[in-house]
Design a protein around this motif. Sequence first.
Motif, mmCIF file in Angstrom:
data_model
loop_
_atom_site.group_PDB
_atom_site.id
_atom_site.type_symbol
_atom_site.label_atom_id
_atom_site.label_comp_id
_atom_site.label_asym_id
_atom_site.label_seq_id
_atom_site.Cartn_x
_atom_site.Cartn_y
_atom_site.Cartn_z
ATOM 1 N N GLU A 1 -18.658 -46.605 21.057
ATOM 2 C CA GLU A 1 -18.244 -45.234 21.703
ATOM 3 C C GLU A 1 -18.938 -45.068 23.211
ATOM 4 O O GLU A 1 -20.066 -45.768 22.894
ATOM 5 C CB GLU A 1 -18.543 -44.243 20.898
ATOM 6 N N GLN A 2 -18.532 -44.712 24.008
ATOM 7 C CA GLN A 2 -19.524 -44.230 25.238
ATOM 8 C C GLN A 2 -18.708 -42.901 25.776
ATOM 9 O O GLN A 2 -17.451 -42.690 25.956
ATOM 10 C CB GLN A 2 -19.470 -45.427 26.206
ATOM 11 N N VAL B 1 -29.039 -45.688 25.252
ATOM 12 C CA VAL B 1 -28.437 -46.327 24.168
ATOM 13 C C VAL B 1 -28.828 -46.054 22.898
ATOM 14 O O VAL B 1 -29.950 -45.856 22.502
ATOM 15 C CB VAL B 1 -28.793 -47.881 24.665
ATOM 16 N N ILE C 1 -20.404 -52.160 21.825
ATOM 17 C CA ILE C 1 -20.294 -50.695 22.161
ATOM 18 C C ILE C 1 -18.926 -49.976 21.509
ATOM 19 O O ILE C 1 -17.929 -50.197 21.454
ATOM 20 C CB ILE C 1 -19.903 -50.785 23.496
ATOM 21 N N ILE D 1 -28.263 -44.586 31.480
ATOM 22 C CA ILE D 1 -27.458 -44.737 30.298
ATOM 23 C C ILE D 1 -28.298 -44.780 29.077
ATOM 24 O O ILE D 1 -29.315 -45.358 28.999
ATOM 25 C CB ILE D 1 -27.140 -46.236 30.311
ATOM 26 N N LEU E 1 -24.369 -44.910 25.398
ATOM 27 C CA LEU E 1 -23.712 -45.947 24.519
ATOM 28 C C LEU E 1 -23.975 -45.931 23.177
ATOM 29 O O LEU E 1 -25.240 -45.614 22.682
ATOM 30 C CB LEU E 1 -23.891 -47.208 25.181
ATOM 31 N N LEU F 1 -19.582 -53.870 30.125
ATOM 32 C CA LEU F 1 -20.231 -52.825 30.682
ATOM 33 C C LEU F 1 -20.305 -52.441 32.238
ATOM 34 O O LEU F 1 -21.179 -53.477 32.715
ATOM 35 C CB LEU F 1 -21.741 -52.391 30.021
ATOM 36 N N ARG G 1 -24.443 -41.156 30.624
ATOM 37 C CA ARG G 1 -23.405 -41.897 29.904
ATOM 38 C C ARG G 1 -24.355 -42.422 28.525
ATOM 39 O O ARG G 1 -25.537 -42.785 28.601
ATOM 40 C CB ARG G 1 -23.055 -43.196 30.492
ATOM 41 N N TYR H 1 -20.731 -41.088 17.607
ATOM 42 C CA TYR H 1 -21.812 -40.327 18.123
ATOM 43 C C TYR H 1 -22.214 -39.091 17.421
ATOM 44 O O TYR H 1 -23.532 -38.621 16.972
ATOM 45 C CB TYR H 1 -21.617 -40.157 19.721
#
Length: 294
Positions: free
Chosen positions: A268-269, A85, A266, A83, A259, A75, A257, A282
Amino acid sequence: ITTFITPIRKLSSFAEMFANGFAGLQRFADLMRTEPDLRDAPDARDLGRVAGRVDVEHVSFAYREGVAVLHDVDLHVKAGETIAVVGPSGGGKSTLCQLIPRFYDVTSGAIRIDGQDVREVTQESLHRNVGVVQQDVFLFADSVFENIRYGRPDATEEEVIAAAKQAEIYDDIMEMPDGFDSYVGERGTMLSGGQKQRISIARIFLKNPPVLILDEATSALDSVTEAKIQETFDQLAKGRTTFIIAHRLSTVRNADRILVVRDGGIEEQGRHEELMGRDGAYAALYRTQNLSNG
Ligand code: ADP
Ligand code: MG
């Protein structure tokens, strides 16, 4: 191996701490929470003040040998990025975020801040650069003033007051019997959960770290309190690299972003719109309105 043995070694001093009564017990709880006592390398450098780029380079991590909870996480975060999470409970969100201030050492790979490996800098300089707001706030049996000043011990009285105002705890403090001199008591029992969190936020405003880790509280707050905390978090994130383990949709939507962390990786981001368009992990979490747990 070390991470497994250290907490047990710490148990040996338990009896000694117990002899000191509750203060000793509190100290014990704190020791257990911080887990292994990582030492500075003999030639550790001072990190200085960083811009806030964070690189997680192919990081794997196990609390216990052979039981990896993060698998080859890669990452790269630009200075100033926010970010969010998200992901199911036990997926590794907190673990990933705790490796950045080096609460634990990676099993393989590396964490770098502005290109410097966190294992090669002094912990004092690392902690000056990385602020952490966790759900369980640690308070000292001391005054409200000293509890805030802990964020930067050389802060002036004016700076402590300004930080209290930024964290929106100033009015509450003024209503306390002795204002800033009010005694917090063992474990901060005099204060509400929201007030404790705001004291920890005031510490961050004082410390002004370029990198910030926020483990958002899941506890039910009324919507007015929610909205105010959100505003404060937005203020806190401004101009810093921020990792936020987020439960609120509004926080997540505004992140640079997102995550999705699941099973130690991870999954998907991307940005909210992008991930909704992709209709993957997501989007599925978003539909349940339950973005993360733990
Ligand atoms: P999340 O924050 O996404 O809920 P965590 O990072 O807390 O996930 O947990 C990831 C995994 O690591 C889980 O299997 C959890 O049980 C384990 N774990 C978390 N903290 C510890 C710890 N201090 N010691 C051993 N295992 C832990
Ligand atoms: Mg967690």
